[in-house]
Design an enzyme around this catalytic site. Structure first.
Site, mmCIF file in Angstrom:
data_model
loop_
_atom_site.group_PDB
_atom_site.id
_atom_site.type_symbol
_atom_site.label_atom_id
_atom_site.label_comp_id
_atom_site.label_asym_id
_atom_site.label_seq_id
_atom_site.Cartn_x
_atom_site.Cartn_y
_atom_site.Cartn_z
ATOM 1 N N ASP B 99 0.859 -1.187 0.000
ATOM 2 C CA ASP B 99 0.000 0.000 0.000
ATOM 3 C C ASP B 99 0.897 1.240 0.000
ATOM 4 O O ASP B 99 1.137 1.869 1.032
ATOM 5 C CB ASP B 99 -0.932 -0.008 1.209
ATOM 6 N N CYS B 102 0.457 4.681 1.977
ATOM 7 C CA CYS B 102 -0.605 4.636 2.975
ATOM 8 C C CYS B 102 -0.210 5.721 3.976
ATOM 9 O O CYS B 102 0.966 5.893 4.285
ATOM 10 C CB CYS B 102 -0.635 3.267 3.659
ATOM 11 N N HIS B 238 -7.396 7.830 7.222
ATOM 12 C CA HIS B 238 -6.300 6.862 7.072
ATOM 13 C C HIS B 238 -6.576 5.981 5.852
ATOM 14 O O HIS B 238 -7.506 5.174 5.859
ATOM 15 C CB HIS B 238 -6.211 5.981 8.335
ATOM 16 N N PRO B 379 -2.648 7.311 14.617
ATOM 17 C CA PRO B 379 -3.990 6.799 14.890
ATOM 18 C C PRO B 379 -3.936 5.612 15.853
ATOM 19 O O PRO B 379 -3.062 4.754 15.735
ATOM 20 C CB PRO B 379 -4.499 6.357 13.513
ATOM 21 N N GLY B 380 -4.861 5.594 16.790
ATOM 22 C CA GLY B 380 -4.964 4.455 17.708
ATOM 23 C C GLY B 380 -5.952 3.456 17.136
ATOM 24 O O GLY B 380 -6.394 3.571 15.995
ATOM 25 N N HIS B 405 3.799 4.545 13.748
ATOM 26 C CA HIS B 405 2.685 4.941 12.869
ATOM 27 C C HIS B 405 1.315 4.560 13.415
ATOM 28 O O HIS B 405 0.307 4.828 12.780
ATOM 29 C CB HIS B 405 2.873 4.361 11.472
ATOM 30 N N GLY B 406 1.267 3.929 14.577
ATOM 31 C CA GLY B 406 -0.039 3.548 15.116
ATOM 32 C C GLY B 406 0.128 2.752 16.392
ATOM 33 O O GLY B 406 1.196 2.791 17.022
ATOM 34 N N GLY B 408 -0.197 -0.635 16.543
ATOM 35 C CA GLY B 408 0.473 -1.903 16.238
ATOM 36 C C GLY B 408 -0.396 -3.080 16.600
ATOM 37 O O GLY B 408 -0.887 -3.200 17.720
#
Lengths: 137, 482
Positions: B99, B102, B238, B379-380, B405-406, B408
């Site tokens: 992606d 992304c 997202h 982002p969560g 990045h998040g 996980g």
């Protein structure tokens, strides 16, 4: 022909088996179709679309992954799920196939790609062909 | 290969190292940015084996790295960074992922949650109606062949010039929403076909559009520079380059795998397939990747236009439109200058599930953000919380200007589906004041909070390590998913 889905943290790990390489490849196509729409290939035995694919690959494992990638791309471009493969030419590194499928309104799962990771087409202790295939979801 | 805890050495707080001597193929050490409890959790899957494999890439600089949100991928771990020497170090499509570009963007509003609480449910339904999500749903735009090439060349600019975006947004997008090296001729017809009707769509999986409010501010001055304040309603997006990007990656991994023998390159996993950046194959991939990245930026700009339409439909045409705070990629390769052994060196930085986190002073940052550093949007998981952080100078010293990045992922989708009753979860979230609009219950179950690590632990680790600072915490009130 066997198709199993095994755990993977983020993606889908599929284990396929067959008594011949052709059957293994057919299992891969069915297993992928059943991910795109749960149980689709188990239920749909008829078809209303066919497409021809020619693949030349580095080896037998790449041939499977590259064929599944082509089937996946064709699924998205034709908005169809393919469940049946007819082999016109088939060697360790080359395949000419016709794939048969059904047009669909949408998919339940977005497979981003068929990966080479962990794939290894080989014979098991009983002489059956098997491999893992990881799909990027 | 088995990695045991004793193989991993703590080299400073929150930084762990598997030395180069661990495996003969390693060209550099492998490093993990994590607290000890997170490191223990990371060791439960094959992330670190994959990290060690990445350390074998030709031309790799400093160390192969993973962030605290890392999880097992297919070849490269997700949440990883690999920087190779420019111009002849490796470029690997697997180090960017399928992606391509992304990423996430955050839109801010001039509304406070207390003022719009009774309209949140209607807003979530309107966002779901305006923004196509899920598999197989095309967008409102059908690109001609010429328009597709323009999108691939010009990225978010195309959306602005064709009435699907706002000119002021461009300064607030990483690389201004356009990579200059893009070449549409190097993107296959199949990739273009898959992208024809997907602009303005979020797809499925972990992609979403979310309405949040700013629950907490940690650094007033930086929050002010970003235009954030307590109670403010914001919209988080997202998604990436959709089928077009997936096809570009598939096409080029195959080509690059075939080309590797010409450069005497062997890799421990085929998904690490790579060639020298300045080779013909490397340049072809890079230019196609830039084109796919441009498509992704255009996609997020068009989705913002759809979100702005939904916003106006609910709050009226005279309300202030949503304003772009920042848009940042987390699956991309960029040529950047960073420190290696104390010297500034040009590198090809691969980020796969890792966000650029430039500290203050970088030329490319928007004027308003130059003094405070780049916004990093984390982002969560659905129904928990997300964060805005600010890139800090230390990221250039230890992570090649990168960050997590998040949250996980920690549970497989199958395990999540087994453990989560999606209708019950949807109702529980609603009771907590979070409206979920999704194409299927399956999608809700797979993305349930239980499937992810605790984003608070991930963000605190990043904050305490010094590579980025916590600026604001966002609490969701509406989630739109495929």
């Amino acid at each position: 022909m066997t198709i199993e889905y095994l755990p993977h943290t983020a993606d889908i790990r599929m284990k396929i088996g067959g008594s011949s390489v052709e059957e293994l490849f057919q299992a891969g196509v069915i297993g992928m179709g059943n991910i795109l729409k749960e149980g689709f290939c188990d239920k749909n035995k008829s078809s209303n679309i066919k497409s021809k694919i020619e693949i030349v690959a580095l080896d037998q494992t790449c041939l499977l992954i590259d064929l599944l990638s082509e089937v996946l791309s064709t699924s998205y471009s034709e908005k169809s799920i393919f469940c049946k493969v007819l082999f016109t030419k088939f060697t360790r590194t080359k395949a000419v196939v016709e794939i048969y499928g059904t047009r669909v309104e949408g998919f339940n799962e977005e497979i981003k790609a068929v990966t080479y990771h962990e794939a290894n087409v080989h014979k098991d202790n009983h002489g059956n062909w098997e491999t893992l295939v990881i799909f990027d979801i | 290969m088995k990695i045991k805890k004793e193989d991993i050495h703590k080299i400073e707080d929150f930084l762990w190292e598997i030395p180069k001597t661990f495996h003969p193929k390693m060209r550099v050490p492998a490093r993990v940015l994590a607290s000890e409890p997170l490191l223990d959790a990371i060791m439960e899957d094959r992330s670190l084996v994959q990290l060690v494999n990445v350390a074998s890439l030709p031309g790799i600089q400093g160390a192969s790295l993973v962030m605290p949100d890392v999880h097992e991928g297919y070849g490269f771990p997700i949440g990883g960074v690999a920087a190779t020497l420019y111009p002849d170090g490796a470029i690997s499509p697997g180090g960017i992922g399928y992606d391509i570009n992304c990423g996430v963007r955050l839109l801010t509003s001039d509304q406070k949650i207390t003022d719009i609480k009774d309209k949140v449910e209607a807003l979530s339904k309107e966002l779901y109606a305006q923004i196509p999500s899920g598999m197989g749903k095309g967008g409102q735009i059908k690109l001609s062949s010429q328009e597709m090439d323009e999108v691939l060349l010009r990225g978010a600019e195309w959306a602005v010039e064709n009435g699907y975006g706002i000119k002021d947004d461009l300064a607030f997008i990483e690389s201004n929403g356009k990579l200059e090296n893009a070449d549409p001729l190097l993107v296959s017809e199949m990739a273009k076909k898959r992208g024809t009707d997907q602009l303005g769509t979020i797809g499925s999986g972990n992609h979403f559009v979310e309405v949040d409010y700013v629950e907490e501010i940690y650094e007033d001055d930086i929050a002010k520079a970003y235009g954030l304040y307590k109670g403010q309603v914001v919209v988080l997006i997202h998604t990436g380059s959709r089928g077009l990007g997936h096809q570009v990656a598939t096409d080029y991994i195959r080509q690059i795998m075939s080309a590797m023998p010409d450069y005497n390159i062997e890799v421990p996993d085929r998904e690490l397939a790579c060639v020298p950046f300045n080779s013909k194959e490397g340049q072809n991939y890079y230019k196609a990747m830039c084109a796919a990245a441009n498509y992704a930026w255009c996609n997020r700009e068009v989705i913002s236009w759809e979100a702005r339409t939904a916003w106006a439909n609910i709050f009226g045409p005279t309300v202030e439109p949503l304003k772009l705070m920042y848009d940042v990629a987390h699956n991309i390769a960029k040529v950047e200058t960073h420190l290696a052994d104390g010297k500034e060196v040009q590198m090809i930085v691969h980020r796969k599930g890792a966000t650029r986190a430039f500290g203050p002073g970088f030329e490319e940052l928007p004027e308003n953000y130059k003094a405070v550093g780049q916004p990093v949007i984390i982002p969560g998981s659905m129904g928990t919380c997300s964060y805005v952080m600010a890139g800090a100078a230390k990221s250039h010293e230890i992570t090649f200007g990168s960050c997590c990045h998040g949250a996980g992922r920690r549970l497989s989708r199958t395990a999540a589906k087994k453990q989560v009753n999606a209708p019950v979860l949807k109702e529980k979230l609603r009771e907590k004041g979070i409206f979920v609009e999704a194409g299927s219950f399956k999608g809700i179950a797979e993305e349930a909070p239980i499937a992810y690590k605790d984003v608070n632990l991930v963000v605190d680790t990043v904050n305490d390590s010094g590579i980025a600072k916590k600026i604001a915490k966002l609490r969701p009130v509406a989630v739109v998913k495929g």
